[in-house]
Write a protein that holds these residues in place. Sequence first.
Motif, PDB file in Angstrom:
ATOM      1  N   ALA A   8      42.518  -6.851  -6.574  1.00 27.78           N
ATOM      2  CA  ALA A   8      42.911  -7.339  -5.258  1.00 27.78           C
ATOM      3  C   ALA A   8      41.792  -8.231  -4.736  1.00 27.78           C
ATOM      4  CB  ALA A   8      43.144  -6.174  -4.307  1.00 27.78           C
ATOM      5  N   LYS A  22      48.561 -15.097  -8.773  1.00 25.43           N
ATOM      6  CA  LYS A  22      49.170 -13.890  -8.204  1.00 25.43           C
ATOM      7  C   LYS A  22      49.996 -13.179  -9.274  1.00 25.43           C
ATOM      8  CE  LYS A  22      52.354 -12.161  -4.760  1.00 25.43           C
ATOM      9  NZ  LYS A  22      53.244 -12.440  -3.643  1.00 25.43           N
ATOM     10  N   ARG A 130      49.357  -6.093   0.302  1.00 27.97           N
ATOM     11  CA  ARG A 130      48.253  -6.307  -0.646  1.00 27.97           C
ATOM     12  C   ARG A 130      48.763  -7.163  -1.800  1.00 27.97           C
ATOM     13  NH1 ARG A 130      44.319  -1.635  -2.232  1.00 27.97           N
ATOM     14  NH2 ARG A 130      43.303  -3.488  -2.957  1.00 27.97           N
ATOM     15  N   THR A 131      47.859  -7.878  -2.404  1.00 24.13           N
ATOM     16  CA  THR A 131      48.204  -8.717  -3.549  1.00 24.13           C
ATOM     17  C   THR A 131      47.269  -8.386  -4.698  1.00 24.13           C
ATOM     18  OG1 THR A 131      48.908 -10.495  -2.068  1.00 24.13           O
ATOM     19  CG2 THR A 131      48.459 -11.095  -4.356  1.00 24.13           C
ATOM     20  N   SER A 132      47.846  -8.270  -5.882  1.00 23.98           N
ATOM     21  CA  SER A 132      47.037  -8.101  -7.088  1.00 23.98           C
ATOM     22  C   SER A 132      47.025  -9.425  -7.829  1.00 23.98           C
ATOM     23  CB  SER A 132      47.616  -7.001  -7.978  1.00 23.98           C
ATOM     24  OG  SER A 132      47.371  -5.748  -7.393  1.00 23.98           O
ATOM     25  N   TRP A 133      45.836  -9.797  -8.288  1.00 27.54           N
ATOM     26  CA  TRP A 133      45.612 -11.102  -8.891  1.00 27.54           C
ATOM     27  C   TRP A 133      45.125 -10.976 -10.320  1.00 27.54           C
ATOM     28  CZ3 TRP A 133      46.897 -15.157  -5.771  1.00 27.54           C
ATOM     29  CH2 TRP A 133      46.956 -14.913  -4.395  1.00 27.54           C
TER      30      TRP A 133
END
Length: 167
Positions: A8, A22, A130-133
């Motif tokens: 994240a 992303k 939330r974003t996971s990259w």
Amino acid sequence: QIEIALGAQIETSISEELRREKLFGYKAIPMCSRDHPLAGRTDLTVSDLARDDWILPGRSDPMRQQVMGRLMRADVTPQEPFIETDSLSFMVRMMSLMPLITLLPDSLLTVPTVRDTMVPLKVPEMSWERTSWLYTRRAVKPSPLAKAMIKELKKVAEDIDVRASSY
């Protein structure tokens, strides 16, 4: 040399050496077991959650820092988590045995072991996106193994996005 990394993004800028893509997004939401005293209540406040026992990751984990920060911003004094763990399976198991609260991705509510044992707690101040990259190096061509890993990660990420949108 590390070829790929997952995580994240907390800071708004990243090194020029890195490319960021992303993988998936989700909403972090408070959850408890189905038989927890707070389960099913529609009038919950941040103060209600602050008084209860939590199971959370360690102090340096961004999710834990967000939880504690939001409790403090609501002008309540959070107690230290009753249990600290980075193991999702341990967290789910302990929540089935004890009246605890945690924060988990909403997409987990599509997983039978979570869906059958836990319920979300409706406290908007304690939920966030939330974003996971996926991070790769710009100047380095990925190895065949890294390419295969990236391909599989993207497949898994698509599945997570589909499951999250169905919740």
